[in-house]
Design an enzyme around this catalytic site. Sequence first.
Site, short mmCIF file in Angstrom:
data_model
loop_
_atom_site.label_atom_id
_atom_site.label_comp_id
_atom_site.label_asym_id
_atom_site.label_seq_id
_atom_site.Cartn_x
_atom_site.Cartn_y
_atom_site.Cartn_z
N ASP A 65 -2.81 2.65 -9.03
CA ASP A 65 -1.72 2.02 -8.29
C ASP A 65 -0.61 3.05 -8.29
O ASP A 65 0.07 3.24 -9.29
CB ASP A 65 -1.27 0.73 -8.98
CG ASP A 65 -0.18 -0.01 -8.19
OD1 ASP A 65 0.56 0.66 -7.44
OD2 ASP A 65 -0.06 -1.23 -8.33
N HIS A 66 -0.44 3.75 -7.16
CA HIS A 66 0.44 4.91 -7.17
C HIS A 66 1.88 4.53 -7.49
O HIS A 66 2.66 5.38 -7.93
CB HIS A 66 0.37 5.67 -5.85
CG HIS A 66 1.04 4.98 -4.69
ND1 HIS A 66 0.39 4.07 -3.89
CD2 HIS A 66 2.30 5.06 -4.21
CE1 HIS A 66 1.22 3.63 -2.97
NE2 HIS A 66 2.38 4.21 -3.13
N HIS B 145 1.27 -3.76 -6.16
CA HIS B 145 2.52 -3.06 -6.49
C HIS B 145 3.60 -4.00 -7.01
O HIS B 145 4.22 -3.77 -8.06
CB HIS B 145 3.08 -2.34 -5.26
CG HIS B 145 2.14 -1.36 -4.65
ND1 HIS B 145 1.22 -0.63 -5.37
CD2 HIS B 145 1.97 -0.97 -3.36
CE1 HIS B 145 0.55 0.16 -4.56
NE2 HIS B 145 0.98 -0.03 -3.34
#
Length: 494
Positions: A181-182, A244
């Site tokens: 999950d950047h 996110h």
Amino acid sequence: MTTQPFKVAIALFGATGDLSRRKLLPSIFHLFQEGSLKDDFALIAVGRRDMEDADFREVARNSISDNDKLESLEGLETFLQHIHYVKVSVTDSASYAALKEKFDSVEKMYDTAGNRLFYLAMPPQFFTAITDSLRISGVTETKGYKKLIIEKPFGKDYESAHRLNEDISKSFREHEIFRIDHYLGKEMVQNIEVIRFSNSLFEPLWNNHYVSNVQITSSESLGVLDRGEYYERSGAVRDMFQNHMLQIVSLLGMEPPISLNSDDIREEKIKVLKSLRKVEKKDINKYFVRGQYDEGTAEGEDVPGYREEEDVNSASNTPTFIAARLFIDNFRWAGVPFYVRTGKRMRNKETKIVVEFKEVPKNLYYQNNADDVLAKNLLVIRIQPNESITLHLNVKDHAGEQDTKEIKLSYSVDNQDLSRTVDAYENLIYDCLDGDATNFTHYEELMNAWSFVDPINEVWEKDIAPFPNYRSGSDGPVKSNLLLSKDGFKWWNV
């Protein structure tokens, strides 16, 4: 970054794709520049095209040279010599023999200690085929470690995520799977834990006695561009909210872990996700607002509505915006609303957290304005575009006898700090190589998030919305303001 370079051979699936060219290749190169990867390292680019090593090295050279976040290209030619290409049809297990031969070859050239990292920068429908083929072909049989990095989305609901995990678990164990999950690689997201747990100023106040509400905003000024086909399947709920946004909620709401060990931190995050108040289907529209952008003006240009975008259904019911009113039903946060909103084609591109503290019990001072109230005490954590932390306070206004004015104590991350990494992906790749799973999504986190989100999708996919309902370049649907106003709050545009 480590002073001892990692020994590893990285197989990058989807090496010629957009993500690899824009993010992954520059990130891996910067790790090489910084010394985290050096002589005992190889990058195996996996693709379906007929290419030689030299051909892909030219692709990599162009991708890295075009990255404007790299301060220099020092070491590029040496780095490129560590790149090797192999053609693999990801759905044909027999073609993986070529990948096995390539691993054997580079491991003779470099002392990688048999450590193998597989990065799947691929659509999720290929995950099972790839992991099965890696196992069947013997590529995962190695004297060192094996690790797997996979991109979102991981499933489209609880059941599909469970099935996908069962399939992948045939080839990789949970501690070998790194679900990326950047957002969790962004410096200011990682800073949330530091701000909370290393400052005696905040931790005693981080509860329902002193916090009135928490707001999380992640807005994009861009539309779906050329991702219409993907976005029709995901929408704002699956693309942003389920992963996110709920990850940030869990970081803000978690209890102090007993240590900074990744298992201890993940355990506390899971508790938050389990504590999210479940909303009955009949009440979904009371706690959640959906939206879809219409035509309008964004960044000074006229832009089309979502339904006019390429590969989008002209009567699409897909939300490009979601706002939520969440409650964490535990002792610390009982009664404190967490407001979350994310959407495309909004006024600004920004991601920020606003913690609004309660007013003092007896207001002895007031501002010289129509409301006769003190300015709110706010803690603003800006994640992008300008990473900063700001504390809003009241002080005496020297121009008046008993009037107050608002001041802001602010810290901004300077350019020198930002230049240490070219992208959040660099932080996450480093963490994976270092064996730190803190900023990756655990299976239980994932499943608890899907369990919370599934009822929202089930209701909205059956109920046709009056779309479009907000103009491009705006702050989203008007109804999103009602989520806060009925509690006596408002969205902070600070």
